[in-house]
Design an enzyme around this catalytic site. Structure first.
Site, mmCIF file in Angstrom:
data_model
loop_
_atom_site.group_PDB
_atom_site.id
_atom_site.type_symbol
_atom_site.label_atom_id
_atom_site.label_comp_id
_atom_site.label_asym_id
_atom_site.label_seq_id
_atom_site.Cartn_x
_atom_site.Cartn_y
_atom_site.Cartn_z
ATOM 1 N N CYS A 193 0.837 -1.195 0.000
ATOM 2 C CA CYS A 193 0.000 0.000 0.000
ATOM 3 C C CYS A 193 0.884 1.263 0.000
ATOM 4 O O CYS A 193 1.498 1.557 -1.014
ATOM 5 C CB CYS A 193 -0.980 -0.062 1.163
ATOM 6 S SG CYS A 193 -2.459 0.875 0.855
ATOM 7 N N GLU B 105 -0.872 -8.448 5.570
ATOM 8 C CA GLU B 105 -0.656 -8.663 7.011
ATOM 9 C C GLU B 105 -1.978 -8.716 7.784
ATOM 10 O O GLU B 105 -1.981 -9.022 8.963
ATOM 11 C CB GLU B 105 0.271 -7.571 7.575
ATOM 12 C CG GLU B 105 -0.365 -6.199 7.797
ATOM 13 C CD GLU B 105 -0.604 -5.403 6.504
ATOM 14 O OE1 GLU B 105 -0.369 -5.953 5.411
ATOM 15 O OE2 GLU B 105 -1.049 -4.248 6.618
ATOM 16 N N HIS C 19 -3.196 -5.290 1.779
ATOM 17 C CA HIS C 19 -2.571 -5.506 3.096
ATOM 18 C C HIS C 19 -2.506 -7.000 3.430
ATOM 19 O O HIS C 19 -3.393 -7.511 4.128
ATOM 20 C CB HIS C 19 -3.382 -4.796 4.182
ATOM 21 C CG HIS C 19 -3.263 -3.310 4.139
ATOM 22 N ND1 HIS C 19 -2.393 -2.611 4.952
ATOM 23 C CD2 HIS C 19 -3.875 -2.388 3.368
ATOM 24 C CE1 HIS C 19 -2.481 -1.326 4.685
ATOM 25 N NE2 HIS C 19 -3.386 -1.167 3.737
HETATM 26 N N1 GLN Z 1 -3.943 6.199 0.848
HETATM 27 C C1 GLN Z 1 -2.670 6.001 1.470
HETATM 28 C C2 GLN Z 1 -1.571 6.804 0.773
HETATM 29 O O1 GLN Z 1 -1.783 7.357 -0.262
HETATM 30 C C3 GLN Z 1 -2.291 4.534 1.480
HETATM 31 C C4 GLN Z 1 -3.234 3.765 2.357
HETATM 32 C C5 GLN Z 1 -2.649 2.564 2.998
HETATM 33 O O2 GLN Z 1 -1.422 2.406 3.087
HETATM 34 N N2 GLN Z 1 -3.513 1.722 3.507
HETATM 35 O O3 GLN Z 1 -0.504 6.863 1.288
#
Ligand code: GLN
Length: 199
Positions: free
Chosen positions: A82, A178, A176
């Protein structure tokens, strides 16, 4: 079995869940890292979810950005989830925020819009398993909008959007891994780290 030290960048976000996941894998020693010295002691590094502009600023402030890039040049595998994926990308659509730029990909932040803040789905990831899909949790997730050079697609949503890529030793996932009970993606990364160590 030889022990493998996998760092989890602990500047912000859900690093503890990654450390818990790594704890469950044979022969893995998770290490939450916040300093350049700690980064240098790792054989592989996970950059977790969080908020990518914040984590980028903190990486520079703590000096871990250069340590991560140095270790990457030495061949250390990095797995970004992410926010971690955003920070690994060379291009971030419409943003000049800090990034490590270690993967030949373009990402789009918050690609699913405000209405769909988070969702779960089953993903086919042939590199990991041909028969049993991986349950993936997406939270304000980015997608990969372009893959270039040596980066290869590992998984797409049914509509074709790219959500997991690999480039050499580096991995990036928009979701994610995890947050489920399934250790296969972390195991896949640990196997890459061990492959690099023995190569
Ligand atoms: N929206 C977040 C970003 O742009 C990422 C979200 C996340 O890591 N769950 O950094």
């Amino acid at each position: 079995m030889r022990r493998t030290i996998i760092g989890v960048l602990g500047l912000q976000g859900d690093f503890e869940k990654h450390a818990e996941m790594l704890h469950r894998l044979d022969g893995v020693v998770p290490l939450v890292v916040r300093t350049p010295e700690e980064v240098r002691s790792c054989e592989g590094l996970i950059i977790p979810g969080g908020e990518s502009t914040t984590v980028g600023k903190l990486m520079v402030r703590y000096g871990v950005d250069e340590a991560i890039k140095d270790r990457a040049r030495e061949g250390m595998p990095i797995f970004g989830t992410c926010t971690g994926m955003i920070l690994l990308a060379r291009e971030i659509e419409g943003s000049d925020q800090y990034r490590l730029g270690l993967m030949d990909i373009t990402v789009r932040r918050n690609a699913f819009g405000r209405q769909i803040d988070s969702f779960e789905t089953d993903l086919q990831i042939p590199a990991i398993c041909n028969s049993r899909p991986v349950r993936a949790v997406f939270i304000r997730a980015p997608i990969v909008s372009e893959v270039r050079g040596n980066a290869e697609v590992l998984s797409r949503l049914p509509d074709g959007r790219i959500v997991m890529v690999r480039q050499g030793p580096h991995l990036a996932a928009a979701f994610h891994p995890e947050l489920t009970d399934d250790t296969r993606i972390h195991q896949y990364f640990v196997d890459i780290v061990r492959g690099c160590a023995s190569a």
